[in-house]
Design a protein around this motif. Structure first.
Motif, short mmCIF file in Angstrom:
data_model
loop_
_atom_site.label_atom_id
_atom_site.label_comp_id
_atom_site.label_asym_id
_atom_site.label_seq_id
_atom_site.Cartn_x
_atom_site.Cartn_y
_atom_site.Cartn_z
N ARG A 298 0.83 -1.21 0.00
CA ARG A 298 0.00 0.00 0.00
C ARG A 298 0.87 1.26 0.00
O ARG A 298 0.53 2.26 -0.65
CB ARG A 298 -0.94 -0.01 1.20
N PHE A 299 2.01 1.21 0.71
CA PHE A 299 2.90 2.38 0.75
C PHE A 299 3.48 2.67 -0.63
O PHE A 299 3.45 3.82 -1.09
CB PHE A 299 4.03 2.14 1.75
N ARG B 95 0.80 4.02 -2.98
CA ARG B 95 0.45 5.42 -2.70
C ARG B 95 1.55 6.37 -3.15
O ARG B 95 1.27 7.40 -3.76
CB ARG B 95 0.19 5.58 -1.19
N ARG B 96 2.80 6.01 -2.87
CA ARG B 96 3.91 6.89 -3.24
C ARG B 96 4.03 7.04 -4.76
O ARG B 96 4.31 8.12 -5.28
CB ARG B 96 5.22 6.35 -2.68
N THR C 168 11.15 6.46 -1.61
CA THR C 168 11.54 6.52 -0.19
C THR C 168 12.00 7.91 0.24
O THR C 168 12.46 8.08 1.37
CB THR C 168 12.66 5.51 0.08
#
Length: 516
Positions: free
Chosen positions: A96-97, A100-101, A310
């Motif tokens: 999910r991260f 989304r990013r 990141t």
């Protein structure tokens, strides 16, 4: 023969198999009640209820039918394990991260990815279907088309490596590298020596490689060694000692960008087998292209998108964009149109597959394909067959010496069906084909990283360039014809004589094809 084939489809078809599996599950539930008593029965009923709910969800969610079938079989055969594993995969925070990013970064880049209305208008006046495809790649894939394309094709890794070294030596501002495989040896050591020297000259160097390299190819702390040399370095999705589903989504791209005006992509990684310095599976046949001009911006933004997943601070994208005029390069093929594009596993849009499907569905004379793997879903299988049925000359070149035997066994299961419908299958007898190439009708072509398998089409981050009406198409097609001379054409007799055990094994592997 047709009656037997029809009976085969009925007996081994999806509906029959699902009914059989439901019956087996009912027997297991009943047996659990008789043998183990009420506690296990309650657990079976609870898992059965959850299984029904999840199966209803799977049947209605937007997803490729092959993935749906795989999950359905898994849940029906082992309901408790299947239900638990499905829920686990859907609750992964890492997936999910990243999803989304990626969406956020695409929004940040959109100002630099606006389509040129004049380009689309010119294409529309010439060919409405082509204009539609270019509009689709932009609307769903987020990458615009460019006119006055400037492209050079490399039929072997050695050719690309030579040009790559020449271009790296000329770098003055920045160098971006993003590769799936990096292994120390002649190729990478040569590149690294140049990068180290360029850093001392003030050139910004960013280097990103996929986390699978840390399994056996590079030391775990190799990124720290790069940082010590002044090279900014990242590992995409480092491999962890615990199970996470986002580690199934690898960065399979191969991108090199130099000073914003020159880019490379294709199948060639940074390891010696790709340039035939090391022999692993016979002669290694691979391809690449070099792109110059404004179209390089698409590759630059693809790289920055992955790099900044990141990062917390916003990138200064404008600093890396090429804003100059497109210059005609004498050593390049100039003219026509090009769309460098990326494909993400998290946008619910299979851009790579749909570009291939469009080529197959609109071809008039021929579609020629080079691919290392042939693990097809129904959409691609039907499109390939339908093109041949329409009288289109469809030829596919595959390896004779595979790097993954299980993928070869599975690919072989498609041979007879395709050959029976008029598709010509060839195997490259000198060794291994790693190229990912489509050409069609002397006017369309794709060169990139996208294989004809589920991992490339659905699970990995990929990239490619769609080229239309540029003279480089003739170079790509000429290379295909030269490659064909080194191939063995597979006949129905070859298929019939193939090892029975491997035939059965290949058929069994179709159950897990979406993981391959």
């Amino acid at each position: 023969m047709r009656k037997l084939r029809g009976l085969w489809k009925i007996v081994f078809g999806r509906t029959t198999m699902l009914v059989l599996l439901l019956f087996i599950q009912a027997l297991v539930l009943f047996g659990g009640f008789v043998i183990l008593g009420r506690q296990v029965l309650m657990l079976n009923y609870m898992s059965g209820f959850l299984a029904v709910m999840i199966l209803m969800y799977i049947l209605n969610v937007k997803q490729n039918s092959s993935f749906k079938l795989m999950w359905i079989i898994f849940i029906l055969v082992v309901p408790i394990v299947g239900v638990a594993f499905y829920i686990y995969t859907k609750l992964q925070p890492g997936t999910r991260f990243i999803s989304r990013r990626v969406r956020e970064l695409i929004e940040e880049e959109k100002v630099f990815l606006s389509p040129d209305a004049a380009v689309l208008e010119r294409v529309y006046e010439t060919s409405k279907p082509e204009a539609g495809l270019l509009r689709y790649i932009h609307d769903k894939g987020n990458y615009p088309a460019y006119g006055n394309a400037s492209v050079k094709y490399f039929p072997l890794g050695e050719d690309k490596f030579k040009e790559m070294i020449y271009q790296l030596e000329r770098a003055k501002d920045f160098i971006f590298l993003e590769y799936f495989i990096v292994e120390r040896g002649h190729m990478w050591n040569t590149v690294l020596e140049i990068l180290t020297r360029k850093v001392r000259e003030g050139v910004e160097v960013r280097f990103m490689y996929d986390g699978t390299c840390t399994l056996s190819l590079l030391p775990k702390n190799y990124n720290k060694r790069m940082e010590a040399l002044g090279i900014k370095c990242k590992i995409f999705s480092p491999m962890m000692p615990f199970l996470t589903t986002h580690q199934n989504n690898r960065d399979h791209r191969k991108i090199l960008v130099i000073d914003g005006h020159t880019a490379f992509t294709g199948g060639i990684n940074l390891a010696d087998e790709y340039i035939n310095e090391k022999v692993r599976f016979g002669h290694w046949k691979d391809t690449a292209i070099m792109v110059k001009g404004k179209a390089v911006n698409n590759f630059t933004l693809m790289f920055l998108q992955m790099w900044n997943i990141t990062e917390t601070e916003c990138e200064n994208y404008g600093r890396y964009m090429y804003m100059g005029n497109d210059r005609l390069e004498p050593s390049m093929r100039n003219g026509g149109y090009i769309v460098p594009y990326g494909d993400s596993p998290f946008d619910n849009e299979e851009v790579g597959e749909k570009v291939y499907l469009d080529i197959l569905n609109t071809a008039k004379d021929y579609v020629h394909i080079m691919t290392p793997y042939l693990i097809l879903d129904e959409e691609l299988l039907n499109a390939i067959i339908f093109a041949a049925q329409r009288g289109v000359d469809v030829k596919i070149v595959l390896p004779h010496i595979p790097d993954k035997k299980y993928a070869y066994w599975l690919a072989r299961t498609h041979y007879m069906e395709l050959i029976a419908e008029g598709v010509e299958i060839y195997e490259y007898t000198p060794g291994f084909v790693h190229a990912k190439v489509f050409t069609s009708d002397d006017e369309k072509g794709v060169v990139g990283t996208i294989n004809l398998d589920f991992r490339s089409l659905y699970l990995h981050f990929e990239c490619a360039a769609y080229i239309w009406r540029n003279p480089v198409i003739r170079d790509i097609e000429a290379d295909f014809q030269v490659t064909l001379e080194k191939c063995e054409r597979i006949s129905p007799q070859n298929c019939r004589e193939y090892n029975l055990f491997y035939k059965i094994l290949g058929r069994a592997l179709r159950l897990v094809a979406p993981l391959m």
